[in-house]
Design a protein around this motif. Structure first.
Motif, PDB file in Angstrom:
ATOM      1  N   GLN A 171       0.812  -1.218   0.000  1.00 34.33           N
ATOM      2  CA  GLN A 171       0.000   0.000   0.000  1.00 34.33           C
ATOM      3  C   GLN A 171       0.840   1.260   0.000  1.00 34.33           C
ATOM      4  O   GLN A 171       0.464   2.258  -0.628  1.00 34.33           O
ATOM      5  N   THR A 172       1.986   1.217   0.699  1.00 35.26           N
ATOM      6  CA  THR A 172       2.742   2.458   0.907  1.00 35.26           C
ATOM      7  C   THR A 172       3.949   2.619  -0.002  1.00 35.26           C
ATOM      8  O   THR A 172       4.371   3.751  -0.271  1.00 35.26           O
ATOM      9  N   ASP A 173       4.540   1.539  -0.443  1.00 41.32           N
ATOM     10  CA  ASP A 173       5.783   1.623  -1.230  1.00 41.32           C
ATOM     11  C   ASP A 173       5.555   1.322  -2.715  1.00 41.32           C
ATOM     12  O   ASP A 173       6.347   0.621  -3.355  1.00 41.32           O
ATOM     13  N   ARG A 174       4.484   1.885  -3.270  1.00 42.99           N
ATOM     14  CA  ARG A 174       4.169   1.631  -4.683  1.00 42.99           C
ATOM     15  C   ARG A 174       5.243   2.191  -5.616  1.00 42.99           C
ATOM     16  O   ARG A 174       5.396   1.709  -6.740  1.00 42.99           O
ATOM     17  N   SER A 175       5.973   3.185  -5.168  1.00 44.63           N
ATOM     18  CA  SER A 175       6.963   3.831  -6.045  1.00 44.63           C
ATOM     19  C   SER A 175       8.189   2.962  -6.282  1.00 44.63           C
ATOM     20  O   SER A 175       8.902   3.148  -7.280  1.00 44.63           O
ATOM     21  N   ASP A 176       8.476   2.007  -5.384  1.00 46.64           N
ATOM     22  CA  ASP A 176       9.664   1.167  -5.526  1.00 46.64           C
ATOM     23  C   ASP A 176       9.230  -0.226  -6.008  1.00 46.64           C
ATOM     24  O   ASP A 176       8.634  -1.000  -5.253  1.00 46.64           O
ATOM     25  N   SER A 177       9.532  -0.532  -7.256  1.00 49.12           N
ATOM     26  CA  SER A 177       9.074  -1.795  -7.837  1.00 49.12           C
ATOM     27  C   SER A 177       9.803  -2.994  -7.232  1.00 49.12           C
ATOM     28  O   SER A 177       9.244  -4.093  -7.148  1.00 49.12           O
ATOM     29  N   GLU A 178      11.039  -2.795  -6.759  1.00 49.60           N
ATOM     30  CA  GLU A 178      11.809  -3.920  -6.244  1.00 49.60           C
ATOM     31  C   GLU A 178      11.209  -4.460  -4.949  1.00 49.60           C
ATOM     32  O   GLU A 178      11.017  -5.672  -4.797  1.00 49.60           O
ATOM     33  N   HIS A 190       9.015  -7.056 -12.640  1.00 51.95           N
ATOM     34  CA  HIS A 190       9.193  -7.533 -11.271  1.00 51.95           C
ATOM     35  C   HIS A 190       7.946  -7.305 -10.418  1.00 51.95           C
ATOM     36  O   HIS A 190       7.880  -7.814  -9.308  1.00 51.95           O
ATOM     37  N   VAL A 191       7.009  -6.535 -10.919  1.00 51.39           N
ATOM     38  CA  VAL A 191       5.739  -6.324 -10.204  1.00 51.39           C
ATOM     39  C   VAL A 191       4.628  -7.152 -10.838  1.00 51.39           C
ATOM     40  O   VAL A 191       3.856  -7.833 -10.156  1.00 51.39           O
ATOM     41  N   ARG A 192       4.579  -7.102 -12.145  1.00 55.49           N
ATOM     42  CA  ARG A 192       3.438  -7.719 -12.831  1.00 55.49           C
ATOM     43  C   ARG A 192       3.467  -9.249 -12.740  1.00 55.49           C
ATOM     44  O   ARG A 192       2.449  -9.878 -12.470  1.00 55.49           O
ATOM     45  N   TRP A 193       4.616  -9.836 -12.956  1.00 57.63           N
ATOM     46  CA  TRP A 193       4.664 -11.297 -12.974  1.00 57.63           C
ATOM     47  C   TRP A 193       4.364 -11.906 -11.594  1.00 57.63           C
ATOM     48  O   TRP A 193       3.552 -12.816 -11.478  1.00 57.63           O
ATOM     49  N   PRO A 194       4.993 -11.408 -10.494  1.00 55.47           N
ATOM     50  CA  PRO A 194       4.609 -11.952  -9.181  1.00 55.47           C
ATOM     51  C   PRO A 194       3.139 -11.712  -8.842  1.00 55.47           C
ATOM     52  O   PRO A 194       2.498 -12.547  -8.203  1.00 55.47           O
ATOM     53  N   GLY A 195       2.604 -10.550  -9.302  1.00 55.97           N
ATOM     54  CA  GLY A 195       1.180 -10.288  -9.051  1.00 55.97           C
ATOM     55  C   GLY A 195       0.281 -11.292  -9.750  1.00 55.97           C
ATOM     56  O   GLY A 195      -0.728 -11.752  -9.197  1.00 55.97           O
ATOM     57  N   VAL A 196       0.630 -11.648 -11.000  1.00 54.49           N
ATOM     58  CA  VAL A 196      -0.158 -12.644 -11.737  1.00 54.49           C
ATOM     59  C   VAL A 196      -0.110 -13.986 -11.011  1.00 54.49           C
ATOM     60  O   VAL A 196      -1.142 -14.658 -10.834  1.00 54.49           O
ATOM     61  N   LYS A 197       1.079 -14.392 -10.576  1.00 51.91           N
ATOM     62  CA  LYS A 197       1.200 -15.682  -9.892  1.00 51.91           C
ATOM     63  C   LYS A 197       0.435 -15.684  -8.569  1.00 51.91           C
ATOM     64  O   LYS A 197      -0.210 -16.678  -8.220  1.00 51.91           O
ATOM     65  N   LEU A 198       0.506 -14.568  -7.829  1.00 52.37           N
ATOM     66  CA  LEU A 198      -0.189 -14.504  -6.543  1.00 52.37           C
ATOM     67  C   LEU A 198      -1.706 -14.580  -6.732  1.00 52.37           C
ATOM     68  O   LEU A 198      -2.395 -15.330  -6.021  1.00 52.37           O
ATOM     69  N   LEU A 199      -2.239 -13.829  -7.697  1.00 53.20           N
ATOM     70  CA  LEU A 199      -3.686 -13.856  -7.926  1.00 53.20           C
ATOM     71  C   LEU A 199      -4.141 -15.230  -8.419  1.00 53.20           C
ATOM     72  O   LEU A 199      -5.216 -15.719  -8.039  1.00 53.20           O
ATOM     73  N   THR A 200      -3.315 -15.882  -9.234  1.00 55.08           N
ATOM     74  CA  THR A 200      -3.645 -17.236  -9.694  1.00 55.08           C
ATOM     75  C   THR A 200      -3.710 -18.191  -8.513  1.00 55.08           C
ATOM     76  O   THR A 200      -4.612 -19.038  -8.426  1.00 55.08           O
ATOM     77  N   SER A 201      -2.770 -18.051  -7.591  1.00 59.47           N
ATOM     78  CA  SER A 201      -2.760 -18.917  -6.418  1.00 59.47           C
ATOM     79  C   SER A 201      -3.987 -18.673  -5.543  1.00 59.47           C
ATOM     80  O   SER A 201      -4.590 -19.617  -5.009  1.00 59.47           O
ATOM     81  N   LEU A 202      -4.388 -17.399  -5.392  1.00 58.02           N
ATOM     82  CA  LEU A 202      -5.607 -17.091  -4.619  1.00 58.02           C
ATOM     83  C   LEU A 202      -6.829 -17.750  -5.243  1.00 58.02           C
ATOM     84  O   LEU A 202      -7.693 -18.290  -4.539  1.00 58.02           O
ATOM     85  N   LEU A 203      -6.919 -17.720  -6.576  1.00 54.42           N
ATOM     86  CA  LEU A 203      -8.065 -18.317  -7.265  1.00 54.42           C
ATOM     87  C   LEU A 203      -8.069 -19.834  -7.112  1.00 54.42           C
ATOM     88  O   LEU A 203      -9.122 -20.457  -7.012  1.00 54.42           O
ATOM     89  N   LYS A 204      -6.882 -20.436  -7.098  1.00 54.56           N
ATOM     90  CA  LYS A 204      -6.827 -21.884  -6.929  1.00 54.56           C
ATOM     91  C   LYS A 204      -7.267 -22.297  -5.529  1.00 54.56           C
ATOM     92  O   LYS A 204      -7.857 -23.364  -5.346  1.00 54.56           O
ATOM     93  N   GLN A 205      -6.949 -21.464  -4.530  1.00 53.85           N
ATOM     94  CA  GLN A 205      -7.273 -21.816  -3.153  1.00 53.85           C
ATOM     95  C   GLN A 205      -8.762 -21.611  -2.869  1.00 53.85           C
ATOM     96  O   GLN A 205      -9.447 -22.534  -2.430  1.00 53.85           O
ATOM     97  N   LEU A 206      -9.259 -20.411  -3.100  1.00 56.52           N
ATOM     98  CA  LEU A 206     -10.668 -20.083  -2.814  1.00 56.52           C
ATOM     99  C   LEU A 206     -11.246 -19.379  -4.041  1.00 56.52           C
ATOM    100  O   LEU A 206     -11.469 -18.160  -4.035  1.00 56.52           O
ATOM    101  N   GLY A 207     -11.475 -20.174  -5.083  1.00 58.26           N
ATOM    102  CA  GLY A 207     -11.903 -19.604  -6.359  1.00 58.26           C
ATOM    103  C   GLY A 207     -13.197 -18.817  -6.304  1.00 58.26           C
ATOM    104  O   GLY A 207     -13.243 -17.643  -6.701  1.00 58.26           O
TER     105      GLY A 207
END
Length: 971
Positions: free
Chosen positions: A70-77, A141-158
């Motif tokens: 929420q707070t460190d959106r400016s730093d992609s790393e 470095h932001v988009r790819w981990p975000g895609v994987k995280l959202l995919t994992s959330l959908l697999k757990q509680l779709g």
């Protein structure tokens, strides 16, 4: 970084620093550090610990990691590290090897942890919304981990995550942008994300489809090489199945978007013996399943039919048939292709006709149906392949009476090839029906039953089939041979199930004899058939034989509904036989064994014969429909008494008579409706003609009025011209004019007067000619027409006035009738009131009777008057009809006179032109006379007598003009 080294060094130096303490310190560092580098290093350390210490990191760090997002959106790393850490916590992917004993427990614990952490994460819906907004970042470095995280959330509680994304503004649209990413790893993981997102959610499926998903996915499949592509093609095909399966809206959108045409290149695989990699087999298998999704029998009939037609028009069916007949195709692909072709042609006449014309590339060429049936009755072929061929044959005959006739015709004597060079479909089915392989018997019997399904004509035709059982013996009918094999039971050694052959034959006989009285009669002609059935039903056999007994009961129930043509097997006698030999309760119980069987419910679910083993192939889908239809009818018929049967027959006869009467009256009403329709058309035509004639009369009247106005205008103009010719008097004197000149002028005046008289006589002749043209007749009937011309308009006016008078009289009489009816109603009410009320004190019964008599007399008088008025109205209506006929005849007379009038008007126009020329000459003469008079006056010659003559002539001219006007008015 120094802090991390100190923590890790302290952890290894002494046992007091446990992993939990290390994670706690790192979390404190993330929460309290003011330097971005320190927070980033702490998050990186948490990421490295999250895989091994998943539970500890999840419990302590999840809240801090969300705060970082929420707070460190400016730093992609740091955002990337945080997303990776959350993914490690939530994901169930196990990279470390575990012992076989502990594997199951470890997997279960991992799944529980993942679902628990997912529940914690999505408890605040803002977290999912935050994750969706992070996916808009282009940084890898932001988009790819975000895609994987959202995919994992959908697999757990779709379902829960799907609902949050669905209500999030532009949530689905943001995810669709992943398919357009130029980096393949993000695009491919985006496909996996959409797979999880669209699973079992019709609303999201529709949104994804209308976000142009079909176009993008098909482009990816084409870019990857269609069926030769890698696992990306497989993922795209799975996503397409998610979007289309059980979603009629998306299927319709797919068809209308012409995407079916783009599927054809998928199946251009050729017939090579090589090049079938495992991935290609998987891809092609999914492609065939996708085609089946569009033409599934579970879809609405209209949607399936339109997709079938589109597949034929774009050549997709032809391409599938090419694979079907190709060599070197793997067995599982061939089986799925047969199933796919089956559903593409099922119930579609155009596709069925094309499939019937397909030939295998053999020498000589053989129809594809024959080649497939050879595989079905060959016990060496794989079981799934034989099931697929049977399904294809069933789909080819489904609602295809033409195809059914072609199959049955191959069994008839006139079409069998005597040379034996070719094998027909009918011969293959008979061969399978009487082979020693029980599965071939069952498949052939079911295939023949489908050739007779809902087709009474082919049921009768199949009775003609004769079979030569052995040399020297007479041929027997196919029906008799089936019953012979059925009666032999287990005496013939067969490979496979013991009851499969008999079940197949009984299903064939039940389908054949149902709703076919002729076939039932043929069956009853063999006196051994009914005793065999009753004997089978009455015996107490094992559980395996109960199904055969139930089918025998069903067949006997079908035979019960015969046409009573054989006295031995009339309905009443068959019912008595069932009661004595079997018993009603026992018969119904045996009949119920069919629908209670576990394989019955499995076969009734879908048309495709899909069984785990050959022994489970017992029931056919279409046969389960027949059982469901007949079971209740047979049960009801067996429980009925003979009196109820008689009453039912009487009721049927009564209903038939009633139906015939109703049909008769319906025909009468239909004829009357047609007559009424014709009369209405005639009335409308007559009304149109009447309106046209009235319009024509109005136009003629207006034209006559215009001619009158023109004539009056001409008359006025002529009067004004004559007024200008009055005498002029002045005191001119003769100034030096010689007598010779005066005499010459007098001679000229005399000459001009004679010319004037001549012109006036010519004008009179022209006027008389015009009058003669008006009154003369070219034929004997012209006098009557001329007189009618003048009087027709008056007669029309009189007729119209008389018609209007009659209408007003009719209206007034209608008002009077209404008034009289009202008075009559009031009198009736008063009479009823008198009858109900008690006698008034002091009034005797005689007075009441007198009043009642008076009221009745008035009522009778009113009724009589009403009757007279009705007669008068009827007479007026007849008179009105007669007047209408007179009006029609007058209109026809007017039309004739109008033609004559037009001719006269042409002649009058010519005469007017000549008259105008004469008037011009007269005007010139008058001008010359006037000038000569002036000269005479100047010379002092008296002109009084001449003036009187001129005035007399002018009066004569006025009289003539008035006469002409009167004559023109008559015209």
């Amino acid at each position: 970084m120094n802090f991390l080294r100190g923590v890790m060094g302290g952890q290894s130096a002494g046992p007091q620093h446990t992993e939990a303490e290390t994670i706690q310190k790192l979390c404190d560092r993330v929460a309290s550090s003011t330097l971005l580098d320190d927070r980033r290093n702490a998050v990186r350390a948490l990421k490295s610990l999250s895989k091994k210490y998943r539970l500890e990191v999840g419990i302590q760090a999840m809240e801090h990691l969300i705060h970082v997002l929420q707070t460190d959106r400016s730093d992609s790393e740091i955002i990337g590290y945080a997303l990776d850490t959350l993914y490690n916590i939530i994901s169930n992917d196990e990279e470390e090897e575990v012992d076989d004993v502990e594997e199951e427990n470890s997997t279960r614990q991992s799944e529980d942890l993942g679902s628990q952490f997912t529940e914690i994460f999505i408890k605040q819906q803002e977290n999912v919304t935050l994750l969706l907004s992070l996916l808009e970042e282009f940084d890898f470095h932001v988009r790819w981990p975000g895609v994987k995280l959202l995919t994992s959330l959908l697999k757990q509680l779709g379902p829960q995550v799907q609902q949050i994304i669905l209500v999030s503004p532009m949530g689905v649209s943001r995810l669709m942008d992943l398919l357009a990413d130029s980096r393949e790893v993000i695009r491919n993981d985006g496909v996996l994300l959409l797979q999880a997102l669209t699973r079992s959610n019709g609303a999201i499926q529709k949104i994804v489809a209308f976000e142009n998903a079909f176009e993008r996915l098909l482009d990816i499949i084409t870019e990857e090489g269609n069926s030769d592509g890698g696992i990306v093609v497989e993922d795209c095909l799975i996503l397409l199945q998610n979007l289309l399966k059980n979603n009629n809206s998306n299927q319709n959108f797919f068809k209308e978007g012409s995407y079916i045409q783009r599927m054809k290149p998928w199946f251009e695989v050729g017939d090579e013996n090589s090049g079938w990699s495992a991935q290609k087999v998987t891809n092609l298998h999914l492609m065939l399943q996708l085609v089946r999704v569009l033409v599934s029998p579970n879809n609405p009939p209209g949607a399936t039919s339109s997709c079938q037609k589109a597949m034929f028009q774009c050549g997709l069916l032809q391409q599938l048939c090419t694979i079907l007949m190709a060599t070197g195709v793997p067995a599982d692909i061939l089986t799925e292709t047969i199933n796919t072709v089956s559903e593409v042609i099922r119930g579609c006449q155009v596709n069925q006709d094309y499939f019937a014309s397909v030939n295998a590339p053999s020498n000589p060429p053989r129809p594809a149906i024959v080649v497939l049936l050879m595989s079905m009755v060959n016990e060496r072929q794989p079981f799934v392949l034989r099931c697929a061929v049977l399904y294809c044959f069933q789909c080819f005959l489904y609602k295809n009476q033409k195809g059914q006739g072609e199959i049955v015709s191959t069994l008839l004597p006139s079409t069998i090839d005597a040379t034996g060079n070719t094998v027909s479909a009918g011969q293959l089915l008979c061969g399978g029906l009487f082979s020693t392989d029980s599965l071939s018997n069952w498949c052939a019997a079911v295939a023949l039953a489908h050739a007779l399904q809902e087709n009474a004509t082919q049921k009768e035709q199949l009775l003609r089939v004769q079979l030569a059982t052995s040399i020297g013996n007479p041929p027997v009918s196919l029906l008799q041979q089936c019953t012979n094999i059925l009666s032999q039971g287990d005496k013939i050694n067969r490979r496979g199930s013991k009851i499969q052959t008999r079940v197949g034959l009984l299903m064939l006989l039940c389908t054949w004899l149902s709703n076919c009285p002729i076939a039932v009669t043929h069956f009853l002609h063999n006196s051994a058939n009914v005793p065999f059935l009753t004997g089978q039903i009455a015996e107490n056999l094992g559980e395996e034989e109960q199904l055969v007994q139930g089918l025998c009961a069903l067949l006997l129930g079908i035979i019960y509904f015969n046409d009573n043509s054989l006295e031995t097997y009339m309905k009443e006698k068959l019912k008595q036989l069932i009661e004595k030999r079997i018993g009603k309760e026992n018969f119904i119980e045996k009949l119920g064994f069919i629908s209670k069987h576990e394989l019955y419910s499995r076969a009734s679910q879908k048309p495709q014969p899909n069984f785990p083993s050959p022994e489970c192939m017992i029931f056919d889908h279409e046969f389960t429909k027949l059982v469901k239809e007949l079971e209740g009818v047979i049960t009801k018929a067996i429980y009925k008494s003979s009196e109820e049967d008689k009453k039912e027959e009487e009721v049927k006869k009564t209903l038939e008579q009633h139906d015939s009467i109703v049909t008769h009256y319906k025909n009468m009403i239909r004829e009357q409706d047609l007559q009424l329709e014709e009369l209405k058309q005639q009335i409308s035509t007559l009304k149109c003609q009447n309106e046209q004639l009235q319009t024509a009369v109005t136009q003629q009247v207006s034209q006559i009025q215009q001619h009158k106005d023109q004539y009056n205008l001409l008359k006025v103009q002529l009067g004004k011209d004559s007024q200008h010719q009055g005498p002029y008097t002045d005191g001119a004197q003769m100034n030096g004019i010689q007598p010779e000149e005066i005499s010459r002028l007098r001679e000229e005046i005399e000459e001009l007067k004679s010319n004037r008289e001549l012109l006036q006589s010519q004008l009179a002749e022209k006027d008389s000619l015009i009058e003669n043209l008006k009154s003369s007749q070219p034929s004997p009937g012209t006098n009557e027409q001329s007189s009618a011309t003048a009087g027709d308009s008056e007669q029309i006016a009189e007729l119209k006035q008389e018609l209007a008078t009659l209408k007003s009289q009719l209206n007034s009489q209608s008002v009077e009738i209404t008034k009289l009816q009202t008075e009559k109603q009031e009198l009736l009410q008063k009479t009823e009131a008198f009858a109900k009320s008690a006698p008034v004190p002091g009034e005797s019964e005689t007075v009441i009777a007198t009043k009642t008599t008076d009221v009745e007399g008035r009522l009778s008088a009113l009724l009589q008057e009403t009757k007279e008025l009705k007669n008068e109205i009827k007479a007026l209506s007849e008179e009105r009809t007669a007047i209408k006929e007179q009006l029609d005849s007058s209109n026809s007379t007017i039309a004739i006179l109008q033609n004559e009038k037009n001719k006269l008007e042409v002649d009058i126009t010519d005469s007017k032109k000549e008259q105008d020329d004469l008037l011009v000459l007269l005007a010139d003469q008058d001008q010359k006379i006037f000038s000569l008079k002036n000269k005479l006056k100047e010379l002092g010659h008296p002109v009084e007598e001449e003036d009187e003559l001129e005035s007399g002539d002018q009066d004569d001219e006025d009289d003539e003009d008035e006469d002409d006007g009167k004559e023109q008015g008559h015209i």
